[in-house]
Motif scaffolding. Sequence first.
Motif, PDB file in Angstrom:
ATOM      1  N   VAL A 126      -0.731 -46.672  60.929  1.00  0.00           N
ATOM      2  CA  VAL A 126      -1.131 -47.986  60.803  1.00  0.00           C
ATOM      3  C   VAL A 126      -1.320 -49.327  59.577  1.00  0.00           C
ATOM      4  CG1 VAL A 126      -2.448 -49.309  62.125  1.00  0.00           C
ATOM      5  CG2 VAL A 126      -1.555 -47.120  62.716  1.00  0.00           C
ATOM      6  N   LEU A 127      -0.982 -50.491  59.991  1.00  0.00           N
ATOM      7  CA  LEU A 127      -1.198 -51.225  58.328  1.00  0.00           C
ATOM      8  C   LEU A 127      -1.823 -52.170  59.155  1.00  0.00           C
ATOM      9  CD1 LEU A 127       2.632 -51.339  57.269  1.00  0.00           C
ATOM     10  CD2 LEU A 127       1.342 -49.504  56.006  1.00  0.00           C
ATOM     11  N   CYS A 128      -2.843 -52.989  58.058  1.00  0.00           N
ATOM     12  CA  CYS A 128      -3.765 -53.546  58.689  1.00  0.00           C
ATOM     13  C   CYS A 128      -3.474 -55.664  57.834  1.00  0.00           C
ATOM     14  CB  CYS A 128      -5.537 -53.516  58.499  1.00  0.00           C
ATOM     15  SG  CYS A 128      -5.507 -51.865  59.329  1.00  0.00           S
ATOM     16  N   GLY A 129      -4.241 -55.563  58.296  1.00  0.00           N
ATOM     17  CA  GLY A 129      -3.807 -57.740  56.824  1.00  0.00           C
ATOM     18  C   GLY A 129      -4.237 -58.113  55.948  1.00  0.00           C
ATOM     19  N   ASP A 130      -5.741 -57.352  56.220  1.00  0.00           N
ATOM     20  CA  ASP A 130      -6.887 -56.980  55.239  1.00  0.00           C
ATOM     21  C   ASP A 130      -7.438 -55.591  54.763  1.00  0.00           C
ATOM     22  OD1 ASP A 130      -9.719 -56.339  57.039  1.00  0.00           O
ATOM     23  OD2 ASP A 130      -8.347 -57.357  58.243  1.00  0.00           O
ATOM     24  N   ARG A 131      -8.188 -55.977  53.968  1.00  0.00           N
ATOM     25  CA  ARG A 131      -8.675 -54.330  53.115  1.00  0.00           C
ATOM     26  C   ARG A 131      -9.769 -54.061  54.033  1.00  0.00           C
ATOM     27  NH1 ARG A 131      -8.134 -53.665  47.759  1.00  0.00           N
ATOM     28  NH2 ARG A 131      -6.173 -54.184  46.859  1.00  0.00           N
ATOM     29  N   GLU A 132     -10.705 -54.276  54.763  1.00  0.00           N
ATOM     30  CA  GLU A 132     -11.775 -54.314  55.742  1.00  0.00           C
ATOM     31  C   GLU A 132     -11.894 -53.457  56.461  1.00  0.00           C
ATOM     32  OE1 GLU A 132     -11.418 -57.268  54.526  1.00  0.00           O
ATOM     33  OE2 GLU A 132     -12.883 -57.775  52.482  1.00  0.00           O
ATOM     34  N   THR A 133     -10.822 -53.911  56.732  1.00  0.00           N
ATOM     35  CA  THR A 133     -10.170 -53.258  58.413  1.00  0.00           C
ATOM     36  C   THR A 133      -9.534 -51.691  57.888  1.00  0.00           C
ATOM     37  OG1 THR A 133      -9.569 -55.249  59.206  1.00  0.00           O
ATOM     38  CG2 THR A 133      -8.711 -53.184  60.633  1.00  0.00           C
ATOM     39  N   ALA A 134      -8.992 -52.014  56.819  1.00  0.00           N
ATOM     40  CA  ALA A 134      -8.176 -50.509  55.931  1.00  0.00           C
ATOM     41  C   ALA A 134      -8.691 -49.407  55.934  1.00  0.00           C
ATOM     42  CB  ALA A 134      -7.539 -50.691  54.994  1.00  0.00           C
ATOM     43  N   LEU A 135      -9.934 -50.200  55.546  1.00  0.00           N
ATOM     44  CA  LEU A 135     -11.034 -49.251  54.687  1.00  0.00           C
ATOM     45  C   LEU A 135     -11.895 -48.388  55.882  1.00  0.00           C
ATOM     46  CD1 LEU A 135     -12.673 -48.215  52.774  1.00  0.00           C
ATOM     47  CD2 LEU A 135     -14.013 -50.100  52.397  1.00  0.00           C
ATOM     48  N   ARG A 136     -11.967 -49.535  57.309  1.00  0.00           N
ATOM     49  CA  ARG A 136     -13.022 -48.895  58.270  1.00  0.00           C
ATOM     50  C   ARG A 136     -12.476 -47.810  58.369  1.00  0.00           C
ATOM     51  NH1 ARG A 136     -12.974 -52.567  63.627  1.00  0.00           N
ATOM     52  NH2 ARG A 136     -13.858 -51.142  65.246  1.00  0.00           N
ATOM     53  N   SER A 171       4.674 -49.131  61.771  1.00  0.00           N
ATOM     54  CA  SER A 171       5.875 -48.673  60.576  1.00  0.00           C
ATOM     55  C   SER A 171       6.010 -47.310  60.799  1.00  0.00           C
ATOM     56  CB  SER A 171       5.658 -49.333  59.745  1.00  0.00           C
ATOM     57  OG  SER A 171       7.375 -48.599  58.324  1.00  0.00           O
ATOM     58  N   ARG A 172       7.611 -46.736  60.501  1.00  0.00           N
ATOM     59  CA  ARG A 172       7.498 -45.158  60.667  1.00  0.00           C
ATOM     60  C   ARG A 172       7.322 -44.897  58.899  1.00  0.00           C
ATOM     61  NH1 ARG A 172       6.827 -42.897  65.272  1.00  0.00           N
ATOM     62  NH2 ARG A 172       7.826 -43.829  67.308  1.00  0.00           N
ATOM     63  N   GLU A 173       7.907 -45.268  57.949  1.00  0.00           N
ATOM     64  CA  GLU A 173       7.978 -44.627  56.903  1.00  0.00           C
ATOM     65  C   GLU A 173       8.447 -46.251  56.056  1.00  0.00           C
ATOM     66  OE1 GLU A 173      11.444 -42.773  53.675  1.00  0.00           O
ATOM     67  OE2 GLU A 173      11.716 -42.916  56.368  1.00  0.00           O
ATOM     68  N   ILE A 174       7.263 -46.162  54.744  1.00  0.00           N
ATOM     69  CA  ILE A 174       7.704 -46.928  53.953  1.00  0.00           C
ATOM     70  C   ILE A 174       7.560 -46.266  52.628  1.00  0.00           C
ATOM     71  CG2 ILE A 174       5.878 -48.761  52.100  1.00  0.00           C
ATOM     72  CD1 ILE A 174       5.611 -49.460  55.459  1.00  0.00           C
ATOM     73  N   PRO A 175       8.728 -46.731  51.735  1.00  0.00           N
ATOM     74  CA  PRO A 175       9.379 -46.284  50.372  1.00  0.00           C
ATOM     75  C   PRO A 175       8.388 -46.291  49.139  1.00  0.00           C
ATOM     76  CG  PRO A 175      11.260 -47.261  51.804  1.00  0.00           C
ATOM     77  CD  PRO A 175      10.259 -47.281  52.541  1.00  0.00           C
ATOM     78  N   PRO A 176       8.243 -45.430  48.924  1.00  0.00           N
ATOM     79  CA  PRO A 176       7.454 -45.610  47.548  1.00  0.00           C
ATOM     80  C   PRO A 176       7.384 -47.079  46.561  1.00  0.00           C
ATOM     81  CG  PRO A 176       8.629 -44.053  46.787  1.00  0.00           C
ATOM     82  CD  PRO A 176       8.831 -44.386  47.921  1.00  0.00           C
ATOM     83  N   GLU A 177       9.024 -48.286  46.906  1.00  0.00           N
ATOM     84  CA  GLU A 177       8.750 -49.089  45.243  1.00  0.00           C
ATOM     85  C   GLU A 177       8.694 -50.663  46.442  1.00  0.00           C
ATOM     86  OE1 GLU A 177      12.781 -48.250  47.356  1.00  0.00           O
ATOM     87  OE2 GLU A 177      12.214 -47.454  46.875  1.00  0.00           O
ATOM     88  N   PHE A 178       7.575 -49.466  47.573  1.00  0.00           N
ATOM     89  CA  PHE A 178       7.036 -51.159  48.612  1.00  0.00           C
ATOM     90  C   PHE A 178       5.979 -50.836  48.549  1.00  0.00           C
ATOM     91  CE2 PHE A 178      11.282 -50.755  50.349  1.00  0.00           C
ATOM     92  CZ  PHE A 178      11.889 -52.119  49.308  1.00  0.00           C
ATOM     93  N   ILE A 179       5.411 -49.698  47.972  1.00  0.00           N
ATOM     94  CA  ILE A 179       3.379 -49.238  47.700  1.00  0.00           C
ATOM     95  C   ILE A 179       2.876 -49.557  45.848  1.00  0.00           C
ATOM     96  CG2 ILE A 179       1.922 -47.443  47.680  1.00  0.00           C
ATOM     97  CD1 ILE A 179       3.933 -46.073  50.138  1.00  0.00           C
ATOM     98  N   ALA A 180       1.736 -49.713  46.046  1.00  0.00           N
ATOM     99  CA  ALA A 180       1.050 -50.042  45.304  1.00  0.00           C
ATOM    100  C   ALA A 180      -0.153 -50.112  45.330  1.00  0.00           C
ATOM    101  CB  ALA A 180       0.664 -51.959  44.563  1.00  0.00           C
ATOM    102  N   GLY A 181      -0.790 -48.736  44.286  1.00  0.00           N
ATOM    103  CA  GLY A 181      -2.080 -48.979  44.244  1.00  0.00           C
ATOM    104  C   GLY A 181      -2.987 -48.971  42.727  1.00  0.00           C
ATOM    105  N   PRO A 182      -4.134 -48.275  43.038  1.00  0.00           N
ATOM    106  CA  PRO A 182      -5.092 -48.360  41.596  1.00  0.00           C
ATOM    107  C   PRO A 182      -4.020 -46.747  40.710  1.00  0.00           C
ATOM    108  CG  PRO A 182      -5.942 -47.013  43.499  1.00  0.00           C
ATOM    109  CD  PRO A 182      -5.605 -47.933  44.288  1.00  0.00           C
ATOM    110  N   PRO A 183      -4.472 -46.859  39.823  1.00  0.00           N
ATOM    111  CA  PRO A 183      -3.664 -45.431  39.230  1.00  0.00           C
ATOM    112  C   PRO A 183      -4.111 -44.254  39.699  1.00  0.00           C
ATOM    113  CG  PRO A 183      -4.731 -47.252  37.403  1.00  0.00           C
ATOM    114  CD  PRO A 183      -4.954 -47.730  38.681  1.00  0.00           C
ATOM    115  N   VAL A 184      -3.426 -43.029  39.676  1.00  0.00           N
ATOM    116  CA  VAL A 184      -4.478 -41.834  40.236  1.00  0.00           C
ATOM    117  C   VAL A 184      -5.066 -41.472  39.107  1.00  0.00           C
ATOM    118  CG1 VAL A 184      -3.021 -39.912  40.935  1.00  0.00           C
ATOM    119  CG2 VAL A 184      -1.876 -41.687  41.422  1.00  0.00           C
ATOM    120  N   PRO A 185      -5.781 -40.865  38.939  1.00  0.00           N
ATOM    121  CA  PRO A 185      -6.999 -40.288  38.004  1.00  0.00           C
ATOM    122  C   PRO A 185      -6.290 -39.048  37.329  1.00  0.00           C
ATOM    123  CG  PRO A 185      -8.418 -40.281  39.380  1.00  0.00           C
ATOM    124  CD  PRO A 185      -6.533 -41.329  40.082  1.00  0.00           C
ATOM    125  N   MET A 186      -5.846 -38.547  36.159  1.00  0.00           N
ATOM    126  CA  MET A 186      -5.499 -37.930  35.205  1.00  0.00           C
ATOM    127  C   MET A 186      -5.452 -35.912  35.602  1.00  0.00           C
ATOM    128  SD  MET A 186      -2.977 -39.264  32.884  1.00  0.00           S
ATOM    129  CE  MET A 186      -2.476 -37.404  32.586  1.00  0.00           C
TER     130      MET A 186
END
Length: 251
Positions: A126-136, A171-186
């Motif tokens: 499930v993908l949302c058009g805004d951060r607030e809905t995704a956070l919800r 969607s069914r699948e999102i390949p990693p090349e189309f994904i961005a996010g905050p850095p993963v903590p060590m």
Amino acid sequence: MSKAQQFRTKGLARIIHYALAIAPFEFCLIPDRDGFVSTKELLQALHEDADTAYVRESHLREICWGEERESFELEGSRMRARQRRWEFSDAPMPAVPKILYTAVRKRAHAFTIEKGLFSHGDRFLVLCGDRETALRMGRRRDSDPVIIEVMAEAGRRKNTAFFEFGSLVLSREIPPEFIAGPPVPMDRMEMAKAAATEVKRPEQRGPQSQKQAGSFLLDLERDPDTARRIKGRKQKGWKEDARRFRRDKGT
């Protein structure tokens, strides 16, 4: 039941009917192909509104078994409206927003960045058009989820399919090349690598653990015959004594 309770129950039934029969996407609910949603997810959605935060599973049963029973069906831990006005589209969207958002659990953060997003079984991402809905939506599974950005338009151009469901995108699948996010903590990155590469070491097996089913090992130290417990050269018996006697007599 008092008139006040009846009025409250009918009002709740109207809200649930809207959520299950008309616009489940407004409550961030994704029914299955038969129209069912889990009662847990339905309650989570209702609890996000102060006016319906009181609702419990007993209220859902009361609606399904009361005057509104012709409108709803309760089957185990899932519920649906008998008559529904929404439907899923099997046709991929010809155009999508440049960026969409979703949320993942903290423990899935590193895996998502490295491997991408995958649906499970018949369920959709499930993908949302805004951060607030995704956070919800994310807070229904994790108190502090990680928001992930999906480069949807770039993915669509590379044959990643997206489907419209009201104000949500599936969607069914999102390949990693189309994904961005905050850095993963060590620490999370190291934990993810350790979990992926850890190989269970074979257990050290001592003599007692080498027994096979239906077998046993002899413990000479516990033998009741003391003669068999003496270490070193085997003691001479009567045959050896007789041979020595004949040798001595012959000489």
